[in-house]
Design a protein around this motif. Structure first.
Motif, PDB file in Angstrom:
ATOM      1  N   GLN A  45      -2.238 -29.010  32.778  1.00  0.00           N
ATOM      2  CA  GLN A  45      -0.922 -29.035  32.142  1.00  0.00           C
ATOM      3  C   GLN A  45       0.199 -28.644  33.090  1.00  0.00           C
ATOM      4  OE1 GLN A  45      -1.539 -26.437  28.782  1.00  0.00           O
ATOM      5  NE2 GLN A  45      -3.166 -27.747  27.950  1.00  0.00           N
ATOM      6  N   SER A 103      -3.834 -21.401  28.504  1.00  0.00           N
ATOM      7  CA  SER A 103      -4.400 -22.260  27.471  1.00  0.00           C
ATOM      8  C   SER A 103      -5.540 -21.506  26.807  1.00  0.00           C
ATOM      9  CB  SER A 103      -4.909 -23.571  28.082  1.00  0.00           C
ATOM     10  OG  SER A 103      -5.426 -24.429  27.084  1.00  0.00           O
ATOM     11  N   ASP A 161      -7.740 -26.640  31.537  1.00  0.00           N
ATOM     12  CA  ASP A 161      -6.660 -27.270  30.762  1.00  0.00           C
ATOM     13  C   ASP A 161      -5.293 -26.766  31.211  1.00  0.00           C
ATOM     14  OD1 ASP A 161      -8.570 -28.637  29.339  1.00  0.00           O
ATOM     15  OD2 ASP A 161      -8.571 -27.252  27.631  1.00  0.00           O
ATOM     16  N   ASN A 209      -9.278 -21.587  24.314  1.00  0.00           N
ATOM     17  CA  ASN A 209     -10.449 -22.356  23.915  1.00  0.00           C
ATOM     18  C   ASN A 209     -11.394 -21.401  23.196  1.00  0.00           C
ATOM     19  OD1 ASN A 209     -12.361 -24.353  23.620  1.00  0.00           O
ATOM     20  ND2 ASN A 209     -13.182 -24.116  25.691  1.00  0.00           N
TER      21      ASN A 209
END
Length: 456
Positions: A447, A453, A443, A455
């Motif tokens: 981006q 990021s 991710d 998770n």
């Protein structure tokens, strides 16, 4: 005249790859370095070759027709005759799932194509060195068991071998207190020249004399009481001890109950002990090397996998969080292509050392995950704490200010980071944490890279 005929072969390597160019490249490089190399182009041929002559290490490709590398590895590991052969996967597959699958099947290492022959050789040598040291230690253990077999049947047998024996042999009689019956010392009944020399006197001077209590108090204060225990309980005693006697300093003795006393044989083991201590030191260093990445000198994938397993078990019992950061150097292939592999190696080294500086707690771990990927394991750390560490890592890599003219992200080297955090549970596999972090890393790249990021 064969100029290579006098070169000692370093190890017997089996290469399995259906791409002839890869096969030929590896085979030629390893042959030049003195290895014995056999190469095959399919899984079935690999299994037949292993049955004919067992290799020391197998370099195994994954994607092959008919039978892939995973199937080959699974068959080998299910056979007790071949399960101990180290398998190193060499594959273009760079997905975490593929690597995890490889290690679950019993592989000891995973090299991603395109590979550098220096890295392949370094990993091969780690495995071959460990094998050689284990073989040496086993031979030494066998030799020790053989040389320490001492059989005492009677005083008559002792007397017949005293003068010719290279070992020190003696028989001792307990001297008891007439009122309490307790053993106060031991009197020499039989003693050979080797023992006499250790006491710095003649055999005649020792026979009938009280000798042991004062002598052994100089070696080990508890040793006299242990000899008393032999007489009182019938339990034999065997141990090594240090005593400077001329050029010798290490000895091994075996003492067994004999009437109201004991017999003892003492053997000089100075040479063997020095080898044993050197092997212990070498094995400790090998263990350290086996857990270090050869390039960056941070922990390697093997070390990370072991630590993840142990911390997962511990924190599951304690119901405490475990965080993981998976980071990838942005546009590293472009960096390598533009600046060259030596500069690329230096870049990875500096990033690895930067991670070591940021991750400072004794329980934390910074490791090279593979290629340009690194991982940090943060026990007793929740998601918020993991984010703070990721931000510190990102800032410290900014501070390195490594130029990257080919990057469309920044003019300096940057990283993308995936952060995951869980409270481990025993019914959940530890690899779940890695999978979450890998998804978060994906991710972060989607981006625009140079960011992080999460998770969970």
């Amino acid at each position: 005249m064969n100029l290579n005929s006098g070169i000692e072969k370093k190890g017997n390597i089996l290469i399995v790859d259906d791409i002839l160019e890869n096969l030929q490249l590896l085979r030629n490089a390893l042959l030049k370095l003195g290895y014995t190399v056999r190469s095959v182009t399919s899984g079935r041929m690999a299994l037949k070759t292993v049955n004919v002559k067992r290799p020391d290490v197998i370099l195994l490709d994954i994607k092959m027709p008919e039978m892939d590398g995973y199937q080959v590895c699974r068959i080998l590991k299910s056979d007790s005759e071949f399960s101990h052969i180290p398998v190193i996967f060499i594959s273009a597959l760079d997905d975490v799932f593929d690597k995890v699958t490889a290690f679950e099947l019993g592989a000891i290492d995973y090299i991603t194509k395109p590979f550098q022959i220096e890295e392949v050789v370094a990993r091969l040598e780690n495995q071959l060195t460990i094998q050689r040291q284990q073989q040496l230690l086993e031979k030494e253990n066998i030799k020790r068991r053989e040389t320490e077999e001492v059989l005492y049947q009677s005083r008559a047998l002792l007397a017949s071998v005293l003068n010719s024996s290279l070992d020190g042999i003696a028989a001792m009689q307990a001297v008891r207190n007439t009122e309490t019956g307790e053993i106060e010392d031991f009197e020499c009944l039989v003693v050979n020249p080797v023992i006499a020399r250790a006491f710095k006197c003649s055999r005649e001077e020792m026979i009938g004399k009280l000798a042991l209590k004062n002598f052994f108090s100089n070696i080990d204060l508890e040793l006299f009481d242990r000899f008393v225990n032999i007489v009182e309980t019938g339990e034999s005693l065997e141990q090594d001890f240090y005593y400077e006697s001329g050029k010798y300093c290490w000895f091994h003795f075996v003492a067994v109950k004999l009437g109201d006393g004991f017999s003892v044989t003492i053997r000089n083991i100075t040479a063997r002990k020095k080898i044993e201590l050197a092997l212990q030191d070498a094995n400790q260093k090998l263990e350290e090397l086996a857990n270090l990445d050869g390039l960056t000198q941070v922990a390697n994938r093997r070390c990370f996998n072991n630590r993840l397993q142990s911390e997962w078990q511990r924190l599951a019992r304690e119901n405490q969080p475990l965080s993981l950061i998976l980071l990838d150097v942005d546009k590293f292939k472009s960096y390598n292509d533009y600046y060259g592999h030596l500069a690329g190696d230096d870049c990875l080294i500096r990033i690895g050392q930067t991670l070591q500086k940021v991750v400072r707690r004794p329980t934390d771990l910074a490791a090279r995950y593979g290629g340009e990927e690194f991982v940090t394991l943060l026990p007793n750390t929740d998601l918020e704490g993991g984010i703070k560490v990721a931000q510190n890592i990102q800032q410290e890599i900014y501070n390195l200010a490594i130029p990257h003219a080919e990057s469309d992200v920044k003019e300096i080297v940057t990283v993308s980071l995936g952060i995951s955090s869980l409270i481990p549970r025993l019914e959940v596999q530890p690899d779940t944490l890695v999978a979450y972090a890998d998804k978060a890393l994906y991710d972060a790249k989607q981006q625009g890279r140079d960011g992080w990021s999460t998770n969970c």
